[in-house]
Design an enzyme around this catalytic site. Structure first.
Site, PDB file in Angstrom:
ATOM      1  N   HIS A  73      24.211  -9.761  66.178  1.00 53.83           N
ATOM      2  CA  HIS A  73      22.873  -9.647  65.601  1.00 53.83           C
ATOM      3  C   HIS A  73      21.915 -10.568  66.355  1.00 53.83           C
ATOM      4  O   HIS A  73      22.318 -11.590  66.909  1.00 53.83           O
ATOM      5  CB  HIS A  73      22.902 -10.024  64.122  1.00 53.83           C
ATOM      6  CG  HIS A  73      23.710  -9.093  63.271  1.00 53.83           C
ATOM      7  ND1 HIS A  73      23.208  -8.476  62.144  1.00 53.83           N
ATOM      8  CD2 HIS A  73      24.999  -8.669  63.371  1.00 53.83           C
ATOM      9  CE1 HIS A  73      24.143  -7.720  61.588  1.00 53.83           C
ATOM     10  NE2 HIS A  73      25.239  -7.823  62.317  1.00 53.83           N
ATOM     11  N   GLU A 121      19.618 -12.695  65.406  1.00 55.14           N
ATOM     12  CA  GLU A 121      19.548 -14.073  64.931  1.00 55.14           C
ATOM     13  C   GLU A 121      20.794 -14.856  65.359  1.00 55.14           C
ATOM     14  O   GLU A 121      20.694 -16.022  65.763  1.00 55.14           O
ATOM     15  CB  GLU A 121      19.404 -14.110  63.404  1.00 55.14           C
ATOM     16  CG  GLU A 121      18.094 -13.520  62.891  1.00 55.14           C
ATOM     17  CD  GLU A 121      18.172 -12.027  62.577  1.00 55.14           C
ATOM     18  OE1 GLU A 121      17.408 -11.578  61.720  1.00 55.14           O
ATOM     19  OE2 GLU A 121      19.011 -11.318  63.193  1.00 55.14           O
TER      20      GLU A 121
END
Length: 296
Positions: free
Chosen positions: A106, A108
């Site tokens: 992901h 992040e």
């Protein structure tokens, strides 16, 4: 085949016709497409364009998204972790063909792992072009800055992480005091002379595994270069970030996607669980390589 990151950045400059984006891309090109802006560079851009660091980071999100690898979803997410130092660490989502969906990185996670490997001590702000999913909210809750971490989106800024994750479950609930991004030191001995194995063992010694003690690290051989990744556990277990993903992410964000990986070494402490099967699977699917495994 043209480097997809360079192509994405070139296309972005042509499409946006934005002087700020153009200058950021010029800066990245000058540093070999390493996806980081040091604190002094950030300050220079902020003064030039009369922006706060968060405003500047929001403008940079399309640039970060150019580092995405999305052969399945075609949905590029860019993120920028702003360290307590003031430096910007870019991140982007990554999907791997012929591997399971659980291997996905992901955006992040990408930015945070990037900052961690670069030696940042804490994350002050997370800037991302789409609202963080539940997986990433839980991942960020492991950080030593979780209680004060601010999330900034194009449509909404200055939100505390815990506004997105109320009544959160985290490491303190499991009596873990030394958390993600706090210093980790778990010395393992390696008496040999292979620098790639030594690098993997060192990465394992700096990994974060308070729940299982399955400390692990991965080292990739790229010509004469060595790129490492570290294992990072999570109180909720499933958002744990595996060391090969960490290493592949760092390779990408160092601008080295065109450099072939010739060896993969994984060093892992003996424990009640192991990341070896998933690491073997991804190494075979994405790199066409077997893992050299070192049990610590």
């Amino acid at each position: 085949m043209k480097n997809t990151i360079i192509k994405g950045l070139t296309d972005l400059v042509e499409q946006k016709r934005d002087n700020l984006i153009r200058q950021v891309v010029v800066q990245l090109e000058a540093q070999g497409y390493k996806a980081v802006l040091e604190q002094a560079t950030v300050q220079q851009f902020c003064r030039q364009f009369a922006l706060s660091p968060v405003e500047f980071a929001l403008r940079c999100l399309p640039v970060a998204a150019c580092y995405a690898l999305t052969p399945i979803s075609q949905f590029n997410v860019g993120a920028i972790a702003i360290g307590q130092s003031g430096s910007f660490y870019f991140g982007a989502n990554q999907e791997f063909v012929a591997a399971s969906m659980q291997q996905t990185v992901h955006a992040e996670q990408s930015a945070i792992s990037h900052a961690w490997l670069a030696g940042e001590k804490a994350i002050a702000h997370m800037v991302v072009n789409y609202t963080p999913c539940g997986h990433c909210r839980q991942f960020m809750n492991e950080l030593n800055s979780a209680e004060r971490l601010k999330i900034h989106l194009p449509h909404s800024q200055n939100n505390l992480l815990h506004n997105y994750l109320p009544d959160a479950f985290g490491p303190k609930d499991l009596n873990i005091q030394n958390v993600f991004f706090d210093g980790q030191s778990h010395p393992f001995n390696y008496q040999g002379h292979d620098p790639l194995i030594r690098a993997a063992v060192e990465a394992a010694s700096q990994s974060y595994a308070p729940y299982s003690q399955a400390f692990s690290g991965v080292a990739l051989q790229l010509g004469e270069l060595i790129i490492c990744g570290r294992y990072a556990e999570n109180a909720a277990f499933n958002p744990t970030f595996l060391p090969l993903q960490s290493a592949l992410n760092y390779q990408r964000l160092q601008g080295l996607i065109d450099v072939k990986v010739s060896r993969v070494v994984m060093a892992e402490a003996k424990a009640d669980l192991t990341s070896l099967p998933m690491t073997q699977s991804l190494a075979g699917a994405h790199l066409g390589l077997d893992i050299e495994y070192i049990s610590l």
